[in-house]
Design a protein around this motif. Structure first.
Motif, mmCIF file in Angstrom:
data_model
loop_
_atom_site.group_PDB
_atom_site.id
_atom_site.type_symbol
_atom_site.label_atom_id
_atom_site.label_comp_id
_atom_site.label_asym_id
_atom_site.label_seq_id
_atom_site.Cartn_x
_atom_site.Cartn_y
_atom_site.Cartn_z
ATOM 1 N N LYS A 105 0.823 -1.201 0.000
ATOM 2 C CA LYS A 105 0.000 0.000 0.000
ATOM 3 C C LYS A 105 0.867 1.264 0.000
ATOM 4 O O LYS A 105 0.595 2.215 -0.727
ATOM 5 C CB LYS A 105 -0.900 -0.016 1.236
ATOM 6 N N GLN A 106 1.912 1.266 0.799
ATOM 7 C CA GLN A 106 2.788 2.445 0.800
ATOM 8 C C GLN A 106 3.531 2.561 -0.532
ATOM 9 O O GLN A 106 3.787 3.669 -1.011
ATOM 10 C CB GLN A 106 3.799 2.371 1.962
ATOM 11 N N ALA A 107 3.840 1.436 -1.137
ATOM 12 C CA ALA A 107 4.494 1.464 -2.448
ATOM 13 C C ALA A 107 3.562 2.083 -3.492
ATOM 14 O O ALA A 107 3.989 2.878 -4.336
ATOM 15 C CB ALA A 107 4.911 0.053 -2.860
ATOM 16 N N VAL A 108 2.279 1.729 -3.423
ATOM 17 C CA VAL A 108 1.293 2.301 -4.347
ATOM 18 C C VAL A 108 1.246 3.822 -4.166
ATOM 19 O O VAL A 108 1.339 4.600 -5.120
ATOM 20 C CB VAL A 108 -0.111 1.685 -4.103
ATOM 21 N N TYR A 109 1.142 4.241 -2.931
ATOM 22 C CA TYR A 109 1.072 5.675 -2.620
ATOM 23 C C TYR A 109 2.306 6.404 -3.144
ATOM 24 O O TYR A 109 2.216 7.422 -3.831
ATOM 25 C CB TYR A 109 0.943 5.844 -1.100
ATOM 26 N N GLN A 110 3.475 5.848 -2.832
ATOM 27 C CA GLN A 110 4.720 6.522 -3.217
ATOM 28 C C GLN A 110 4.960 6.489 -4.719
ATOM 29 O O GLN A 110 5.580 7.396 -5.269
ATOM 30 C CB GLN A 110 5.900 5.903 -2.461
ATOM 31 N N ALA A 111 4.469 5.457 -5.380
ATOM 32 C CA ALA A 111 4.635 5.380 -6.835
ATOM 33 C C ALA A 111 3.917 6.555 -7.504
ATOM 34 O O ALA A 111 4.472 7.231 -8.373
ATOM 35 C CB ALA A 111 4.100 4.042 -7.359
ATOM 36 N N PHE A 112 2.676 6.820 -7.072
ATOM 37 C CA PHE A 112 1.957 7.960 -7.658
ATOM 38 C C PHE A 112 2.639 9.274 -7.282
ATOM 39 O O PHE A 112 2.771 10.172 -8.113
ATOM 40 C CB PHE A 112 0.481 7.958 -7.220
ATOM 41 N N GLN A 113 3.091 9.387 -6.040
ATOM 42 C CA GLN A 113 3.772 10.617 -5.627
ATOM 43 C C GLN A 113 5.010 10.862 -6.487
ATOM 44 O O GLN A 113 5.359 12.003 -6.785
ATOM 45 C CB GLN A 113 4.192 10.518 -4.146
ATOM 46 N N ALA A 114 5.674 9.765 -6.882
ATOM 47 C CA ALA A 114 6.949 9.900 -7.599
ATOM 48 C C ALA A 114 6.780 10.316 -9.058
ATOM 49 O O ALA A 114 7.683 10.930 -9.626
ATOM 50 C CB ALA A 114 7.730 8.588 -7.526
ATOM 51 N N VAL A 115 5.644 9.997 -9.671
ATOM 52 C CA VAL A 115 5.556 10.253 -11.127
ATOM 53 C C VAL A 115 4.393 11.152 -11.552
ATOM 54 O O VAL A 115 4.306 11.507 -12.733
ATOM 55 C CB VAL A 115 5.496 8.932 -11.940
ATOM 56 N N VAL A 116 3.507 11.513 -10.635
ATOM 57 C CA VAL A 116 2.343 12.321 -11.036
ATOM 58 C C VAL A 116 2.584 13.794 -10.724
ATOM 59 O O VAL A 116 3.081 14.135 -9.649
ATOM 60 C CB VAL A 116 1.066 11.821 -10.301
ATOM 61 N N ASN A 117 2.244 14.644 -11.674
ATOM 62 C CA ASN A 117 2.262 16.093 -11.449
ATOM 63 C C ASN A 117 0.822 16.605 -11.425
ATOM 64 O O ASN A 117 -0.080 15.962 -11.982
ATOM 65 C CB ASN A 117 3.071 16.780 -12.552
ATOM 66 N N PRO A 118 0.594 17.766 -10.755
ATOM 67 C CA PRO A 118 -0.785 18.256 -10.617
ATOM 68 C C PRO A 118 -1.509 18.334 -11.963
ATOM 69 O O PRO A 118 -0.964 18.869 -12.935
ATOM 70 C CB PRO A 118 -0.603 19.652 -9.996
ATOM 71 N N GLY A 119 -2.714 17.766 -11.995
ATOM 72 C CA GLY A 119 -3.534 17.822 -13.201
ATOM 73 C C GLY A 119 -3.277 16.691 -14.186
ATOM 74 O O GLY A 119 -4.004 16.542 -15.173
ATOM 75 N N ASP A 120 -2.274 15.860 -13.929
ATOM 76 C CA ASP A 120 -2.019 14.715 -14.823
ATOM 77 C C ASP A 120 -3.202 13.745 -14.774
ATOM 78 O O ASP A 120 -3.774 13.511 -13.700
ATOM 79 C CB ASP A 120 -0.770 13.930 -14.370
ATOM 80 N N GLU A 121 -3.521 13.182 -15.910
ATOM 81 C CA GLU A 121 -4.579 12.170 -15.947
ATOM 82 C C GLU A 121 -3.968 10.772 -15.853
ATOM 83 O O GLU A 121 -3.009 10.457 -16.560
ATOM 84 C CB GLU A 121 -5.407 12.315 -17.224
ATOM 85 N N VAL A 122 -4.534 9.971 -14.972
ATOM 86 C CA VAL A 122 -4.042 8.615 -14.736
ATOM 87 C C VAL A 122 -5.125 7.636 -15.182
ATOM 88 O O VAL A 122 -6.235 7.646 -14.634
ATOM 89 C CB VAL A 122 -3.726 8.408 -13.235
ATOM 90 N N LEU A 123 -4.814 6.824 -16.173
ATOM 91 C CA LEU A 123 -5.811 5.858 -16.661
ATOM 92 C C LEU A 123 -5.909 4.697 -15.679
ATOM 93 O O LEU A 123 -4.905 4.056 -15.346
ATOM 94 C CB LEU A 123 -5.438 5.355 -18.045
ATOM 95 N N LEU A 124 -7.130 4.463 -15.244
ATOM 96 C CA LEU A 124 -7.364 3.470 -14.200
ATOM 97 C C LEU A 124 -8.403 2.456 -14.685
ATOM 98 O O LEU A 124 -9.605 2.724 -14.661
ATOM 99 C CB LEU A 124 -7.874 4.197 -12.939
ATOM 100 N N PRO A 125 -7.943 1.286 -15.140
ATOM 101 C CA PRO A 125 -8.907 0.265 -15.538
ATOM 102 C C PRO A 125 -9.831 -0.088 -14.372
ATOM 103 O O PRO A 125 -9.368 -0.265 -13.243
ATOM 104 C CB PRO A 125 -8.019 -0.918 -15.934
ATOM 105 N N ALA A 126 -11.125 -0.132 -14.656
ATOM 106 C CA ALA A 126 -12.124 -0.456 -13.636
ATOM 107 C C ALA A 126 -12.817 -1.761 -14.029
ATOM 108 O O ALA A 126 -12.967 -2.027 -15.222
ATOM 109 C CB ALA A 126 -13.161 0.674 -13.540
ATOM 110 N N PRO A 127 -13.232 -2.584 -13.053
ATOM 111 C CA PRO A 127 -13.133 -2.407 -11.608
ATOM 112 C C PRO A 127 -11.677 -2.355 -11.129
ATOM 113 O O PRO A 127 -10.829 -3.080 -11.638
ATOM 114 C CB PRO A 127 -13.835 -3.653 -11.055
ATOM 115 N N TYR A 128 -11.457 -1.475 -10.132
ATOM 116 C CA TYR A 128 -10.108 -1.238 -9.626
ATOM 117 C C TYR A 128 -10.091 -1.445 -8.116
ATOM 118 O O TYR A 128 -11.118 -1.358 -7.438
ATOM 119 C CB TYR A 128 -9.668 0.198 -9.945
ATOM 120 N N TRP A 129 -8.898 -1.679 -7.601
ATOM 121 C CA TRP A 129 -8.729 -1.772 -6.144
ATOM 122 C C TRP A 129 -8.976 -0.390 -5.551
ATOM 123 O O TRP A 129 -8.513 0.625 -6.066
ATOM 124 C CB TRP A 129 -7.318 -2.269 -5.820
ATOM 125 N N THR A 130 -9.714 -0.373 -4.477
ATOM 126 C CA THR A 130 -10.289 0.845 -3.920
ATOM 127 C C THR A 130 -9.266 1.922 -3.516
ATOM 128 O O THR A 130 -9.579 3.109 -3.473
ATOM 129 C CB THR A 130 -11.227 0.444 -2.755
#
Ligand SMILES: Cc1ncc(COP(=O)(O)O)c(C=O)c1O
Length: 399
Positions: A105-130
């Motif tokens: 879970k912390q890896a998931v959090y930090q992965a987004f922190q490491a590569v996302v900039n404000p306003g970036d769109e992240v494609l999320l296949p659904a159904p997705y983990w909450t």
């Protein structure tokens, strides 16, 4: 007196984990003496294998473990993770490209922190983990859901991803096997998606925490194994929780290109520092010790999978795609909605899950926790007898 300043607006928008909420409700009912059978938890019911526990017990007596250690993880564990990554994901990395985290879970959090900039769109296949949409929002990104239903075995296509792509798209989340659906992309599907991400310079955050829990001879080929050129723009997330029945030990990791991993390590050095050394030693034993018990647990999950899929499929109005990985089954229950059951007419899967808990004393997580309504997630990480009895209660309720 001036009114107190408000609490964080950003955090006020974050919802409590729906899966943990349903599980907590089920456990509270059980504690109150109700015979609730819970398919809500996303964790193996087995004990952690004893050789892993022994390694932790030994570590307890080594004073070296009583001190701060490198924030990114014990060097020996990072080496073992690099070796596992090569073995299971076909990616050759140096230990410097690994950060050990407090669970996947912390890896998931930090992965987004490491590569996302404000306003970036992240494609999320659904159904997705909450957790993903919340972790994306916390990184100031915008989750863009791409839905694949039971008719496509819950797997998105390149055409769907391309239709959702804009000039703001910078990241794709790729999870195979999937929580909540158990879907596993074929090597060909994985390669096609990887090539598309490469072509458009899109980061891939691939969550491989269920990669060792696959059935019927399939292999969950890593997207970086399918498309090796993606290595410079992919972050792999993994951990010991699911494969080794170690959810409570809290050891996960992230692997990726040196620059992004360095950012995550810097963040972690301020956020939480090193993961508990005893747990890191236990994870080292898990990765480097005999894999026999992990394999036995996988076989037990496989047996339970066959049982639950077979029994759920007997309920008219329920469509059950065959999950090839993880320990979840994700039936489409739209055929049960809008009809009266035990005096109640549910119109959403949320209402259906409430009805099931109330009338059958069975806990399931509604599809709303993972995307659109119309589905239920059942974890089959519980004993065979319980699996059978719970589904028999559903068969009786929806007869
Ligand atoms: C898809 C997925 N990724 C990551 C995690 C995180 O696992 P943990 O933090 O327990 O290692 C989970 C747990 O449910 C999961 O289902």
């Amino acid at each position: 007196m001036t009114e107190r300043a408000p609490v964080s607006r950003k955090l006020s928008a974050i919802a409590e984990s729906a899966t943990l909420k349903v599980d907590a409700k089920a456990k509270a009912l059980q504690a109150a003496g109700r015979p609730v059978i819970s398919y809500a938890a996303g964790e193996p019911d087995f004990a952690t294998p004893s050789f892993i526990v022994d390694a932790a017990a030994e570590a307890l007596h080594d004073p070296a473990n009583y001190r701060y250690t490198p924030a990114a993880g014990l060097p020996v564990l990072r080496e073992a993770i690099a070796a596992k990554t090569l073995h299971d994901s076909g990616l050759d990395v140096s230990p410097a490209q690994v950060v050990v985290t407090n669970g996947g879970k912390q890896a998931v959090y930090q992965a987004f922190q490491a590569v996302v900039n404000p306003g970036d769109e992240v494609l999320l296949p659904a159904p997705y983990w909450t957790t993903y949409p919340e972790a994306i929002a916390l990184a100031d990104g915008i989750p863009v859901e791409v839905f694949a239903g039971a008719d496509q075995e819950y797997k998105v296509t390149v055409a769907q991803l391309e239709a959702a792509r804009t000039d703001k798209t910078t990241v794709l989340v790729f999870v195979s096997p999937s929580n909540p659906t158990g879907a596993v992309y074929t090597p060909e599907e994985t390669r096609a998606i990887g090539e598309w991400a490469l072509e458009h310079g899109i980061w891939v955050i691939t969550d491989e925490i269920y990669q060792n829990l696959v059935y019927e001879g399939v292999r969950a080929v890593s997207i970086v194994e399918a498309v090796p050129e993606l290595a410079g723009q992919t972050i792999l997330v993994n951990g010991v929780a699911k494969t080794y029945a170690m959810t409570g030990w809290r050891v996960g990791w992230m692997v990726g290109p040196a620059d992004a991993i360095k950012l995550a390590a810097n963040l972690q050095s301020h956020l939480s520092s090193n993961v508990n050394n005893i747990a890191q030693r236990a994870a080292l034993a898990a990765l480097t010790g005999p894999q026999t018990e992990a394999e036995q647990m996988r076989q037990a999950f496989d047996r339970r999978r066959t049982l639950i899929v077979g029994e759920l499929s007997k309920i008219p109005g329920v469509t059950v795609p065959n999950p090839l990985g993880a320990f979840y089954v994700y039936p489409d229950v739209t055929g049960l909605l809008g009809r009266e059951w035990a005096g109640v007419t549910p119109t959403t899967s949320l209402e259906l899950a409430d009805l099931i808990l109330e009338k059958a004393e069975v806990a399931v997580v509604p599809g709303e926790a993972f995307g659109p309504s119309g589905y239920l997630r059942l974890s089959y990480a519980l004993g065979d007898d319980q699996i059978l009895e719970g589904v028999q209660r559903l068969q009786a309720l929806f007869a």
